[in-house]
Design an enzyme around this catalytic site. Structure first.
Site, short mmCIF file in Angstrom:
data_model
loop_
_atom_site.label_atom_id
_atom_site.label_comp_id
_atom_site.label_asym_id
_atom_site.label_seq_id
_atom_site.Cartn_x
_atom_site.Cartn_y
_atom_site.Cartn_z
N VAL A 236 -50.11 -50.20 -1.12
CA VAL A 236 -49.72 -50.03 -2.62
C VAL A 236 -49.40 -48.37 -2.44
CG1 VAL A 236 -50.68 -49.54 -4.85
CG2 VAL A 236 -51.38 -51.59 -3.57
N CYS B 105 -56.48 -58.90 -0.91
CA CYS B 105 -57.12 -57.64 -1.60
C CYS B 105 -58.51 -57.63 -1.90
CB CYS B 105 -56.04 -56.87 -2.60
SG CYS B 105 -56.73 -55.38 -3.40
N HIS C 276 -56.32 -61.58 7.90
CA HIS C 276 -56.96 -60.13 8.34
C HIS C 276 -58.18 -59.92 9.11
CE1 HIS C 276 -54.34 -58.05 5.23
NE2 HIS C 276 -54.03 -59.28 4.77
#
Length: 467
Positions: A25, A108, A155
């Site tokens: 972001v 996220c 992740h």
């Protein structure tokens, strides 16, 4: 042409990409993607885009994707956060001509994702996920594959592992997912240099490796180089001149690139934080370069890097995020008084000594400000779409949904400033007065026909007369 799937999709559409720049972001904007591609990156993601906003706001689409269309910036994957299947699909259709694939963020872990009900906070809602793409580490991946997912990024951390609690990513979990699915898999976590990339591919068998913080501190990571910081900074600033982006993005990139040097030159750190123009940032960058060159000229033979760094501070290198204990010591606090960020935010008495630095600054500006979450208004959702509703909306909806409902019902919503009923009535009144003026006899008879006076059509917040 039939749709490419799995291995064929990765090999042909994504050009067998091994080196991937993560969606970040405000940080993986076009200028940074182009810099990374020049230095070894083979695939880039856009920053995470909000599907609901992307769908309804043409300016948002233009500023975040359409205006950034660039032949050099391919292959490119657009990432969305979403919690509604139909909204996600419609946003993807609007983006599909400007990218090579669409990605749904399911990872996220930040509080904004929790409040917005997306990212890692969708992982517990398997029914909702099944409707969006569609089935706990391996089963979850298999469910997504069954739903039509053509590429999966793992992740290797839980949503609780963030900030100083990030810790080491589990390559064992990534390897287990890779063995359990037949679609290509990308790995993310523990990637600080090219040798990490190669080791991760060897140990997990993934198709590609994604880097976020490692890339931000060294955009030449995928080349296996550790260049001088000012070389990367100057090249990035040149690209920004051609492909402008918000100043806050540029400043954040310079803070990452010069991270270790700014610990030495604190005054220049403050100047970089305050400067308000791109030219000002260029000047600070030039001054940092001169300071480092002076240091190099005055170096003694055999001198080694300080602060335990692998290279001198003016060389691009990894930033190892300190754990809670190390961060506590850096801030001069005792180990006994260690508190996590979330614990500080949830402190009920608002004790300034226990607040984060950012909240202490806010407290100085407004001594009456409270950070007690129990005193904050609860998040109220729109009855239609789940976005925040207007506090004074008569329909209990967000502005977009309220606008549609008010127009359909020819009603007013003072809370959102929508006056369809009022304008309609004024239109009828005006039409009546015009007929009276044109035909006084009608007025005397009291026989005004308003049945054919006007039809209202939506045009922003106004009404258009169709006579």
């Amino acid at each position: 042409m039939p749709k490419l799937r799995g291995e064929a999709f990765w090999r042909e559409t994504l050009r067998s990409a091994h080196y991937v720049v993560a969606p970040m972001v405000d940080q993986s904007e076009l200028a940074w993607r182009l810099l990374s591609r020049r230095h070894g990156a083979q695939l880039c993601y856009t920053p995470m885009l909000h599907a609901q906003v992307f769908l309804r706001d043409a300016n948002y689409r233009r500023e975040n994707l359409y205006d950034e269309a660039c032949p050099e910036d391919r292959p490119l994957i657009v990432q969305f956060c979403a919690n509604d299947p139909e909204v996600f699909v419609q946003a993807a259709l609007l983006a599909q001509d400007y990218c090579d694939a669409i990605d749904l963020n399911l990872g996220c872990p930040q509080m904004i994702a929790k409040r917005g009900h997306y990212g890692a906070f969708l992982q517990e809602e398997w029914d909702l996920l099944q409707r969006m793409k569609i089935e706990k580490t391996v089963k979850y991946a298999q469910m997504l594959e069954k739903a039509g997912c053509q590429l999966l990024t793992v992740h290797g951390r839980t949503k609780e592992q963030k900030g100083p609690l990030a810790g080491v990513a589990s390559w064992e979990h990534i390897q287990a997912v890779r063995k359990a699915v037949s679609i290509p898999v990308f790995a993310n976590g523990n990637i600080q240099c090219l040798s990490d990339v190669e080791e991760c591919i060897r140990k997990t068998g993934v198709h590609g490796v994604m880097s976020a913080e490692g890339n931000l501190h060294n955009p030449a990571l995928f080349e296996g180089r550790n260049p001088l910081v000012w070389e990367m900074a100057e090249e990035y600033l040149e690209i920004v001149q051609k492909y402008p982006c918000p100043l806050s993005y540029v400043r954040a990139h310079l803070f990452k690139l010069w991270h270790h040097t700014l610990q030495v030159y604190q005054q220049l750190r403050e100047e970089l934080a305050k400067v308000k123009t791109l030219e000002g940032i260029v000047d600070v960058n030039r001054e940092l370069k001169l300071r480092c060159q002076e240091e190099i000229a005055n170096q003694k033979e055999g001198e080694k890097p300080k602060e335990g760094l692998p290279f001198f501070h003016w060389i691009c290198q990894p930033y190892i995020r300190p754990g809670p204990k190390e961060r506590c010591k850096e801030n001069g606090a005792s180990e006994k008084g260690v508190r996590g960020k979330r614990a500080l935010e949830e402190e009920e008495d608002g004790n300034a000594e226990l607040l984060s630095k950012n909240k202490q600054k806010k407290k100085l500006r407004n001594p009456n400000k409270s950070f007690d979450p129990s005193l904050k208004p609860k998040y109220a959702k729109c009855d239609q779409c789940g976005n925040p509703k207007g506090n004074k909306c008569v329909f209990n909806m967000c502005r977009g949904c309220c606008k549609k409902s008010a127009f359909k019902a020819t009603a007013d919503c003072p809370g959102h400033g929508l006056l369809f009923k009022t304008k309609y009535e004024k239109t009828l009144s005006w039409q009546s007065s015009q007929r009276v003026i044109q035909n006084p006899e009608v007025s005397r008879r009291g026989d005004v026909d308003v049945g054919e006076t006007a039809v209202l059509k939506e045009a922003g917040d106004s009404a258009v007369l169709k006579l």
